[in-house]
Design a protein around this motif. Structure first.
Motif, PDB file in Angstrom:
ATOM      1  N   CYS A   8     -22.496 -16.743 -30.935  1.00 22.66           N
ATOM      2  CA  CYS A   8     -23.853 -16.879 -31.453  1.00 22.66           C
ATOM      3  C   CYS A   8     -24.444 -18.197 -30.958  1.00 22.66           C
ATOM      4  O   CYS A   8     -23.755 -19.012 -30.352  1.00 22.66           O
ATOM      5  N   CYS A   9     -25.729 -18.381 -31.213  1.00 22.36           N
ATOM      6  CA  CYS A   9     -26.397 -19.583 -30.709  1.00 22.36           C
ATOM      7  C   CYS A   9     -26.812 -20.540 -31.834  1.00 22.36           C
ATOM      8  O   CYS A   9     -27.493 -21.530 -31.583  1.00 22.36           O
ATOM      9  N   VAL A  10     -26.409 -20.242 -33.065  1.00 19.69           N
ATOM     10  CA  VAL A  10     -26.699 -21.152 -34.176  1.00 19.69           C
ATOM     11  C   VAL A  10     -25.590 -21.018 -35.221  1.00 19.69           C
ATOM     12  O   VAL A  10     -25.052 -19.933 -35.436  1.00 19.69           O
ATOM     13  N   ALA A  11     -25.258 -22.146 -35.838  1.00 23.96           N
ATOM     14  CA  ALA A  11     -24.267 -22.144 -36.921  1.00 23.96           C
ATOM     15  C   ALA A  11     -24.828 -22.901 -38.117  1.00 23.96           C
ATOM     16  O   ALA A  11     -25.489 -23.928 -37.951  1.00 23.96           O
ATOM     17  N   LEU A  12     -24.569 -22.374 -39.293  1.00 28.61           N
ATOM     18  CA  LEU A  12     -24.948 -23.010 -40.548  1.00 28.61           C
ATOM     19  C   LEU A  12     -23.717 -23.694 -41.114  1.00 28.61           C
ATOM     20  O   LEU A  12     -22.661 -23.075 -41.242  1.00 28.61           O
ATOM     21  N   CYS A  13     -23.848 -24.973 -41.442  1.00 28.76           N
ATOM     22  CA  CYS A  13     -22.708 -25.766 -41.910  1.00 28.76           C
ATOM     23  C   CYS A  13     -22.758 -25.963 -43.420  1.00 28.76           C
ATOM     24  O   CYS A  13     -23.786 -25.748 -44.056  1.00 28.76           O
ATOM     25  N   ASN A  14     -21.626 -26.384 -43.977  1.00 30.17           N
ATOM     26  CA  ASN A  14     -21.532 -26.720 -45.397  1.00 30.17           C
ATOM     27  C   ASN A  14     -21.885 -25.522 -46.285  1.00 30.17           C
ATOM     28  O   ASN A  14     -22.684 -25.637 -47.213  1.00 30.17           O
ATOM     29  N   VAL A  15     -21.308 -24.363 -45.991  1.00 31.27           N
ATOM     30  CA  VAL A  15     -21.589 -23.158 -46.771  1.00 31.27           C
ATOM     31  C   VAL A  15     -20.477 -22.880 -47.773  1.00 31.27           C
ATOM     32  O   VAL A  15     -19.334 -23.279 -47.580  1.00 31.27           O
ATOM     33  N   THR A  16     -20.823 -22.191 -48.839  1.00 26.29           N
ATOM     34  CA  THR A  16     -19.846 -21.779 -49.842  1.00 26.29           C
ATOM     35  C   THR A  16     -19.194 -20.470 -49.378  1.00 26.29           C
ATOM     36  O   THR A  16     -19.693 -19.799 -48.464  1.00 26.29           O
ATOM     37  N   THR A  17     -18.135 -20.090 -50.019  1.00 27.59           N
ATOM     38  CA  THR A  17     -17.466 -18.820 -49.711  1.00 27.59           C
ATOM     39  C   THR A  17     -18.422 -17.657 -49.958  1.00 27.59           C
ATOM     40  O   THR A  17     -18.487 -16.707 -49.167  1.00 27.59           O
ATOM     41  N   GLU A  18     -19.186 -17.739 -51.035  1.00 28.76           N
ATOM     42  CA  GLU A  18     -20.161 -16.687 -51.352  1.00 28.76           C
ATOM     43  C   GLU A  18     -21.216 -16.562 -50.255  1.00 28.76           C
ATOM     44  O   GLU A  18     -21.569 -15.459 -49.839  1.00 28.76           O
ATOM     45  N   GLN A  19     -21.732 -17.710 -49.780  1.00 27.22           N
ATOM     46  CA  GLN A  19     -22.732 -17.684 -48.702  1.00 27.22           C
ATOM     47  C   GLN A  19     -22.126 -17.129 -47.420  1.00 27.22           C
ATOM     48  O   GLN A  19     -22.777 -16.378 -46.690  1.00 27.22           O
ATOM     49  N   LYS A  20     -20.888 -17.491 -47.155  1.00 28.47           N
ATOM     50  CA  LYS A  20     -20.217 -17.028 -45.935  1.00 28.47           C
ATOM     51  C   LYS A  20     -20.205 -15.497 -45.893  1.00 28.47           C
ATOM     52  O   LYS A  20     -20.509 -14.891 -44.864  1.00 28.47           O
ATOM     53  N   LEU A  21     -19.899 -14.879 -47.016  1.00 23.59           N
ATOM     54  CA  LEU A  21     -19.877 -13.415 -47.085  1.00 23.59           C
ATOM     55  C   LEU A  21     -21.297 -12.847 -47.017  1.00 23.59           C
ATOM     56  O   LEU A  21     -21.549 -11.876 -46.304  1.00 23.59           O
ATOM     57  N   ARG A  22     -22.215 -13.468 -47.760  1.00 22.94           N
ATOM     58  CA  ARG A  22     -23.597 -12.961 -47.804  1.00 22.94           C
ATOM     59  C   ARG A  22     -24.254 -13.035 -46.434  1.00 22.94           C
ATOM     60  O   ARG A  22     -25.006 -12.135 -46.046  1.00 22.94           O
ATOM     61  N   TYR A  23     -23.994 -14.095 -45.694  1.00 22.42           N
ATOM     62  CA  TYR A  23     -24.703 -14.316 -44.435  1.00 22.42           C
ATOM     63  C   TYR A  23     -24.060 -13.636 -43.234  1.00 22.42           C
ATOM     64  O   TYR A  23     -24.497 -13.805 -42.105  1.00 22.42           O
ATOM     65  N   LEU A  73     -35.405 -19.624 -35.688  1.00 28.29           N
ATOM     66  CA  LEU A  73     -34.353 -18.633 -35.935  1.00 28.29           C
ATOM     67  C   LEU A  73     -34.828 -17.186 -36.000  1.00 28.29           C
ATOM     68  O   LEU A  73     -34.018 -16.279 -36.147  1.00 28.29           O
ATOM     69  N   CYS A  74     -36.130 -16.941 -35.863  1.00 31.19           N
ATOM     70  CA  CYS A  74     -36.646 -15.580 -36.064  1.00 31.19           C
ATOM     71  C   CYS A  74     -36.132 -14.583 -35.029  1.00 31.19           C
ATOM     72  O   CYS A  74     -36.087 -13.383 -35.308  1.00 31.19           O
ATOM     73  N   ASN A  75     -35.745 -15.033 -33.854  1.00 28.77           N
ATOM     74  CA  ASN A  75     -35.262 -14.112 -32.819  1.00 28.77           C
ATOM     75  C   ASN A  75     -33.743 -14.067 -32.717  1.00 28.77           C
ATOM     76  O   ASN A  75     -33.197 -13.409 -31.844  1.00 28.77           O
ATOM     77  N   VAL A  76     -33.073 -14.772 -33.605  1.00 24.11           N
ATOM     78  CA  VAL A  76     -31.613 -14.772 -33.629  1.00 24.11           C
ATOM     79  C   VAL A  76     -31.148 -13.536 -34.391  1.00 24.11           C
ATOM     80  O   VAL A  76     -31.785 -13.110 -35.346  1.00 24.11           O
ATOM     81  N   LYS A  77     -30.065 -12.935 -33.970  1.00 26.81           N
ATOM     82  CA  LYS A  77     -29.550 -11.738 -34.636  1.00 26.81           C
ATOM     83  C   LYS A  77     -28.299 -12.026 -35.467  1.00 26.81           C
ATOM     84  O   LYS A  77     -27.902 -11.219 -36.302  1.00 26.81           O
ATOM     85  N   LYS A  78     -27.703 -13.188 -35.248  1.00 27.27           N
ATOM     86  CA  LYS A  78     -26.420 -13.481 -35.892  1.00 27.27           C
ATOM     87  C   LYS A  78     -26.261 -14.998 -35.980  1.00 27.27           C
ATOM     88  O   LYS A  78     -26.688 -15.722 -35.084  1.00 27.27           O
ATOM     89  N   ILE A  79     -25.652 -15.460 -37.065  1.00 28.64           N
ATOM     90  CA  ILE A  79     -25.335 -16.888 -37.174  1.00 28.64           C
ATOM     91  C   ILE A  79     -23.852 -17.057 -37.467  1.00 28.64           C
ATOM     92  O   ILE A  79     -23.224 -16.187 -38.063  1.00 28.64           O
ATOM     93  N   GLY A  80     -23.332 -18.192 -37.016  1.00 26.96           N
ATOM     94  CA  GLY A  80     -21.984 -18.568 -37.404  1.00 26.96           C
ATOM     95  C   GLY A  80     -22.065 -19.404 -38.672  1.00 26.96           C
ATOM     96  O   GLY A  80     -23.105 -20.011 -38.958  1.00 26.96           O
ATOM     97  N   VAL A  81     -21.012 -19.412 -39.455  1.00 29.60           N
ATOM     98  CA  VAL A  81     -20.996 -20.231 -40.668  1.00 29.60           C
ATOM     99  C   VAL A  81     -19.750 -21.105 -40.691  1.00 29.60           C
ATOM    100  O   VAL A  81     -18.683 -20.690 -40.272  1.00 29.60           O
ATOM    101  N   VAL A  82     -19.949 -22.339 -41.153  1.00 28.16           N
ATOM    102  CA  VAL A  82     -18.861 -23.321 -41.209  1.00 28.16           C
ATOM    103  C   VAL A  82     -18.847 -23.914 -42.610  1.00 28.16           C
ATOM    104  O   VAL A  82     -19.898 -24.298 -43.130  1.00 28.16           O
ATOM    105  N   ASP A  83     -17.679 -23.995 -43.217  1.00 25.20           N
ATOM    106  CA  ASP A  83     -17.633 -24.569 -44.559  1.00 25.20           C
ATOM    107  C   ASP A  83     -17.589 -26.090 -44.544  1.00 25.20           C
ATOM    108  O   ASP A  83     -17.757 -26.736 -45.564  1.00 25.20           O
ATOM    109  N   LYS A  84     -17.419 -26.678 -43.372  1.00 23.48           N
ATOM    110  CA  LYS A  84     -17.344 -28.140 -43.278  1.00 23.48           C
ATOM    111  C   LYS A  84     -18.731 -28.767 -43.364  1.00 23.48           C
ATOM    112  O   LYS A  84     -19.717 -28.208 -42.918  1.00 23.48           O
ATOM    113  N   GLU A  85     -18.754 -29.959 -43.934  1.00 19.04           N
ATOM    114  CA  GLU A  85     -19.986 -30.751 -43.999  1.00 19.04           C
ATOM    115  C   GLU A  85     -19.996 -31.644 -42.760  1.00 19.04           C
ATOM    116  O   GLU A  85     -19.206 -32.571 -42.650  1.00 19.04           O
ATOM    117  N   LEU A  86     -20.895 -31.341 -41.823  1.00 16.88           N
ATOM    118  CA  LEU A  86     -20.920 -32.089 -40.567  1.00 16.88           C
ATOM    119  C   LEU A  86     -21.806 -33.327 -40.639  1.00 16.88           C
ATOM    120  O   LEU A  86     -21.738 -34.188 -39.779  1.00 16.88           O
TER     121      LEU A  86
END
Length: 199
Positions: A8-23, A73-86
């Motif tokens: 993917c071309c974007v990652a969201l950091c500092n996510v919870t386990t719940e967000q990881k599943l939802r997103y 982000l409107c043209n992105v189809k998928k994001i990566g998720v990271v639980d770490k706080e960067l």
């Protein structure tokens, strides 16, 4: 690494386990982003450079990152998720420029503008859940009421005030029919619609 690993071309950091599943479902992520359930602070993301090709962050605004994040982000189809706080960002910092009392009024109108721009953008660019549309409309209205209620205490740009007033007038029917908006807010909108100078 997260971008390569998730293809993917974007990652969201500092996510919870719940967000990881939802997103895992991008639509859930994007609706949460638009409604500001998920904050649009740039420091939470890692981007591929090409996403920013024609997008610039507005100057002299609060919430400037939230004003552009959905466009990036409107043209992105998928994001990566990271639980770490960067990035360590102190949101309760009393010395933060947006937390100073004299800047709270400026912050209010800039947030009104941010949500109004989202309302306008959603009308023509994205199939958004009805609840998300109603939430964004409600927040745009509430910040607009706040900004217009105290603009005499802060010298706003006249264009900003007119932009907010025109939003109320142009969306009056949708605002009044919004079930998320309280009765007292609807009365304020009615007063603004009839005579902004009286409000």
């Amino acid at each position: 690494d997260c971008l390569k690993l998730n293809n993917c071309c974007v990652a969201l950091c500092n996510v919870t386990t719940e967000q990881k599943l939802r997103y895992e479902n991008f639509d859930n992520f994007f609706n949460d982003l638009l409604s500001d359930t998920l904050g649009g602070q740039l420091w939470r993301f890692v981007f591929a450079k090409n996403l920013w090709k024609d997008i610039r962050i507005p100057e002299s605004r609060y919430a400037e990152d939230a004003m552009v994040i959905y466009k990036v982000l409107c043209n992105v189809k998928k994001i990566g998720v990271v639980d770490k706080e960067l990035y360590k960002y102190n949101t309760s910092n009393a010395d933060s420029s947006s937390n100073k009392p004299k800047n709270l009024l400026k912050n209010t109108i800039d947030r009104a503008i941010m949500f109004i721009e989202r309302v306008q953008w959603m009308d023509g660019n994205w199939v958004v859940e009805a609840e998300t549309k109603n939430t964004v409309l409600r927040k745009a209205t509430e910040f607009s009421i706040g900004a217009l209620g105290c603009y005499k205490q802060y010298v706003y740009e006249e264009n900003d005030i007119n932009f907010v007033i025109n939003f109320i007038k142009d969306n009056f029917k949708k605002i009044i029919l919004n079930e998320q908006l309280s009765f007292s807010r609807k009365i304020a909108v009615l007063i603004i619609w009839i005579s902004p100078s009286v409000y």
